[in-house]
Design a protein around this motif. Structure first.
Motif, PDB file in Angstrom:
ATOM      1  N   ALA A 136       0.906  -1.218  -0.102  1.00  0.00           N
ATOM      2  CA  ALA A 136       0.018   0.055   0.017  1.00  0.00           C
ATOM      3  C   ALA A 136       0.933   1.263   0.007  1.00  0.00           C
ATOM      4  N   LEU A 137       1.892   1.316   1.006  1.00  0.00           N
ATOM      5  CA  LEU A 137       2.744   2.350   0.678  1.00  0.00           C
ATOM      6  C   LEU A 137       3.735   2.690  -0.410  1.00  0.00           C
ATOM      7  N   ALA A 138       3.783   1.493  -1.177  1.00  0.00           N
ATOM      8  CA  ALA A 138       4.359   1.695  -2.619  1.00  0.00           C
ATOM      9  C   ALA A 138       3.603   2.297  -3.585  1.00  0.00           C
ATOM     10  N   VAL A 139       2.351   1.800  -3.574  1.00  0.00           N
ATOM     11  CA  VAL A 139       1.143   2.215  -4.369  1.00  0.00           C
ATOM     12  C   VAL A 139       0.911   3.782  -3.883  1.00  0.00           C
ATOM     13  N   ALA A 140       0.689   4.073  -2.685  1.00  0.00           N
ATOM     14  CA  ALA A 140       0.719   5.573  -2.257  1.00  0.00           C
ATOM     15  C   ALA A 140       1.570   6.485  -2.877  1.00  0.00           C
ATOM     16  N   VAL A 141       2.903   6.172  -2.951  1.00  0.00           N
ATOM     17  CA  VAL A 141       3.944   6.867  -3.490  1.00  0.00           C
ATOM     18  C   VAL A 141       3.590   6.894  -4.924  1.00  0.00           C
ATOM     19  N   THR A 142       3.561   5.927  -5.599  1.00  0.00           N
ATOM     20  CA  THR A 142       3.351   5.724  -7.219  1.00  0.00           C
ATOM     21  C   THR A 142       2.127   6.923  -7.525  1.00  0.00           C
ATOM     22  N   THR A 143       0.976   6.835  -6.652  1.00  0.00           N
ATOM     23  CA  THR A 143      -0.045   7.447  -7.180  1.00  0.00           C
ATOM     24  C   THR A 143      -0.168   8.958  -6.303  1.00  0.00           C
ATOM     25  N   ARG A 144       1.006   9.122  -5.576  1.00  0.00           N
ATOM     26  CA  ARG A 144       1.173  10.900  -5.043  1.00  0.00           C
ATOM     27  C   ARG A 144       0.103  11.088  -3.966  1.00  0.00           C
ATOM     28  N   CYS A 145      -0.458  10.170  -3.179  1.00  0.00           N
ATOM     29  CA  CYS A 145      -1.650  10.254  -2.282  1.00  0.00           C
ATOM     30  C   CYS A 145      -0.955  10.684  -0.960  1.00  0.00           C
ATOM     31  N   ASP A 146      -1.082  11.818  -0.634  1.00  0.00           N
ATOM     32  CA  ASP A 146      -0.332  12.138   0.925  1.00  0.00           C
ATOM     33  C   ASP A 146      -1.537  11.431   1.807  1.00  0.00           C
ATOM     34  N   GLY A 147      -2.599  11.695   1.854  1.00  0.00           N
ATOM     35  CA  GLY A 147      -3.553  10.882   2.960  1.00  0.00           C
ATOM     36  C   GLY A 147      -3.317   9.352   3.110  1.00  0.00           C
ATOM     37  N   CYS A 148      -3.091   8.771   1.802  1.00  0.00           N
ATOM     38  CA  CYS A 148      -2.803   7.322   1.688  1.00  0.00           C
ATOM     39  C   CYS A 148      -1.511   7.023   2.596  1.00  0.00           C
ATOM     40  N   ILE A 149      -0.502   7.904   2.319  1.00  0.00           N
ATOM     41  CA  ILE A 149       0.934   7.965   2.653  1.00  0.00           C
ATOM     42  C   ILE A 149       0.744   7.816   4.349  1.00  0.00           C
ATOM     43  N   THR A 150       0.174   8.781   4.944  1.00  0.00           N
ATOM     44  CA  THR A 150      -0.056   9.093   6.338  1.00  0.00           C
ATOM     45  C   THR A 150      -0.575   7.692   6.853  1.00  0.00           C
ATOM     46  N   VAL A 151      -1.724   7.291   6.410  1.00  0.00           N
ATOM     47  CA  VAL A 151      -2.485   6.066   6.944  1.00  0.00           C
ATOM     48  C   VAL A 151      -1.863   4.789   6.769  1.00  0.00           C
ATOM     49  N   HIS A 152      -1.084   4.417   5.503  1.00  0.00           N
ATOM     50  CA  HIS A 152      -0.409   3.326   5.449  1.00  0.00           C
ATOM     51  C   HIS A 152       0.799   3.222   6.020  1.00  0.00           C
ATOM     52  N   THR A 153       1.414   4.418   6.504  1.00  0.00           N
ATOM     53  CA  THR A 153       2.673   4.349   7.024  1.00  0.00           C
ATOM     54  C   THR A 153       2.423   3.936   8.727  1.00  0.00           C
ATOM     55  N   ASP A 154       1.171   4.715   9.170  1.00  0.00           N
ATOM     56  CA  ASP A 154       0.755   4.346  10.480  1.00  0.00           C
ATOM     57  C   ASP A 154       0.641   2.938  10.751  1.00  0.00           C
ATOM     58  N   ALA A 155      -0.064   2.340   9.700  1.00  0.00           N
ATOM     59  CA  ALA A 155      -0.548   0.878   9.568  1.00  0.00           C
ATOM     60  C   ALA A 155       0.744  -0.112   9.532  1.00  0.00           C
ATOM     61  N   ALA A 156       1.678   0.354   8.712  1.00  0.00           N
ATOM     62  CA  ALA A 156       2.872  -0.398   8.596  1.00  0.00           C
ATOM     63  C   ALA A 156       3.636  -0.705   9.602  1.00  0.00           C
ATOM     64  N   VAL A 157       3.729   0.447  10.385  1.00  0.00           N
ATOM     65  CA  VAL A 157       4.366   0.670  11.726  1.00  0.00           C
ATOM     66  C   VAL A 157       3.821  -0.321  12.621  1.00  0.00           C
ATOM     67  N   LYS A 158       2.483  -0.408  12.681  1.00  0.00           N
ATOM     68  CA  LYS A 158       1.686  -1.009  13.748  1.00  0.00           C
ATOM     69  C   LYS A 158       1.739  -2.586  13.393  1.00  0.00           C
TER      70      LYS A 158
END
Length: 83
Positions: free
Chosen positions: A20-42
């Motif tokens: 999800a983080l890789a996709v968020a970066v390729t789609t340039r989605c700031d909200g997705c980056i925030t949500v999925h970074t938090d979820a990845a760390v968790k």
């Protein structure tokens, strides 16, 4: 929507979040980056694992840029009648 993929159990949560983080970066989605970074760390993702996932995203974007650049040159050639 993201819960639907989790029901199959084929990928663990950490892997799903790294994708999800890789996709968020390729789609340039700031909200997705925030949500999925938090979820990845968790889910237990380390900084190195996240960096590797981002490296894959960068590699694919560069590859896509190369492919689409060639398409631009093809379109130019078709429009101008040159090669």
């Amino acid at each position: 929507m993201s819960g639907a993929g989790a029901k199959t159990g084929h990928l663990d949560e950490k892997t799903r979040q790294l994708i999800a983080l890789a996709v968020a970066v390729t789609t340039r989605c700031d909200g997705c980056i925030t949500v999925h970074t938090d979820a990845a760390v968790k889910a237990g993702a380390s900084k190195d694992e996240i960096a590797e996932a981002l490296g894959v995203a960068v590699a694919l974007n560069a590859g896509a840029a190369l492919v689409y650049s060639a398409r631009v040159l093809d379109a130019y050639a078709a429009r101008t009648g040159t090669s």
